[in-house]
Design an enzyme around this catalytic site. Sequence first.
Site, mmCIF file in Angstrom:
data_model
loop_
_atom_site.group_PDB
_atom_site.id
_atom_site.type_symbol
_atom_site.label_atom_id
_atom_site.label_comp_id
_atom_site.label_asym_id
_atom_site.label_seq_id
_atom_site.Cartn_x
_atom_site.Cartn_y
_atom_site.Cartn_z
ATOM 1 N NE ARG A 198 -14.139 -66.609 -130.640
ATOM 2 C CZ ARG A 198 -12.958 -67.054 -131.116
ATOM 3 N NH1 ARG A 198 -12.754 -68.479 -131.242
ATOM 4 N NH2 ARG A 198 -12.330 -66.364 -131.818
ATOM 5 C CB THR A 208 -23.127 -66.802 -131.895
ATOM 6 O OG1 THR A 208 -22.415 -65.852 -131.073
ATOM 7 C CG2 THR A 208 -24.738 -66.949 -131.692
ATOM 8 C CG ASP A 239 -4.960 -66.928 -123.918
ATOM 9 O OD1 ASP A 239 -4.625 -65.417 -123.301
ATOM 10 O OD2 ASP A 239 -6.131 -67.205 -124.114
ATOM 11 C CG ASP A 287 -4.487 -67.289 -119.843
ATOM 12 O OD1 ASP A 287 -5.336 -66.559 -119.413
ATOM 13 O OD2 ASP A 287 -4.927 -68.414 -120.497
#
Length: 363
Positions: free
Chosen positions: A258, A262, A354, A357
């Site tokens: 990502r 933006t 996550d 993770d």
Amino acid sequence: MILAVGCDHAGFVLKAAVTGFLGGRAEVMDCGVSREEEPFDYPDIALKVAREVSEGRANMGVLMCGTGIGMAVTANKIRGVRAAACNDVESARLGKAHNDLNILTLGGRVITPDPVAPSLDTWLSTSFEGGRHLVRINRIAAAEASVLSSDSPESGRVVVFNHPLVQHKISIIRDKNTSVKEFRELVQEIAGLMVYEITRNLPLSEIEVETPVAMTTAWTLAGKKLAVVPVLRAGLGMVDGILQLIPNAKVGHIGLYRDPETLNPVEYYCKLPQDIGERDIFVLDPMLATGGSAAAAISLIRARGGQKVSLVCLIAAPEGIKKVHELHPEVDIFIAALDGRLNDHGYIVPGLGDAGDRLFGTK
């Protein structure tokens, strides 16, 4: 436990009995009204309480108007809310046991304050039965995610898995205390269980087989080509569970990150089978949150000739489903659990954190 409570003018007297009963059992969030004298439009209070429940600030809610019907109709417009008018004990019991009502509505012109306590006590103390009732609630949740009907051949389905084994294992991987080893194993197991549904429509052809006793007619897969494409890195955790049952599938990989400015997904790696256009493709992305990465992955596959694409996730938020179907309305989405919402950081709530993770022991 926090309970949001609200009423209009017709439910004001009943509200006093409700808050008095709940006061010793939970923290009461009073959403109004505070006066009986002036007429008040019930949708305003119903929407306020429903949003408190939907967005997680309250665990459940109680709403009161003249009959309880108007409050229920309005509250059910908010995603994740299951509200119904239950003006007797049996309705309250079945509403929780079968429908997992998270908002109870009552009618100030239907029920007097005296019977309120037994109805509330029954609703609070009854447990949701799950099983076949969970199947029905998940169907409602899927429809609520603004998904087009699967009756149209051009629209994708949302399939929520209701098998007890899947739901049991999802509960374990949600637990923050589950070890990396156990988390990784369970993700593979859940993905393996999901294979049965995602491959349900594979074509078969008839063959003859000789058993130790006699010749017989049997069925074999009709040469259908499959591809599994995990979105790096978390999607890798689902691959082996799926390949155990469809070992001849080819495996591609898509890497996205990502952009910090933006917030749009950016491709950094894409390697797909050369004959991707001839294969049924299963994109693996454990957490369908905003939907940006999954939608971008599908777009990359489309740009390289892929035609028949399905998305396989462990947990999804309605926002992610909506995003994917806005850009790729024909894609089927298979998920093990449909959660309520995203938080301000874009994490699924309640979710499991996550996934990458937790799969690889990183933070």
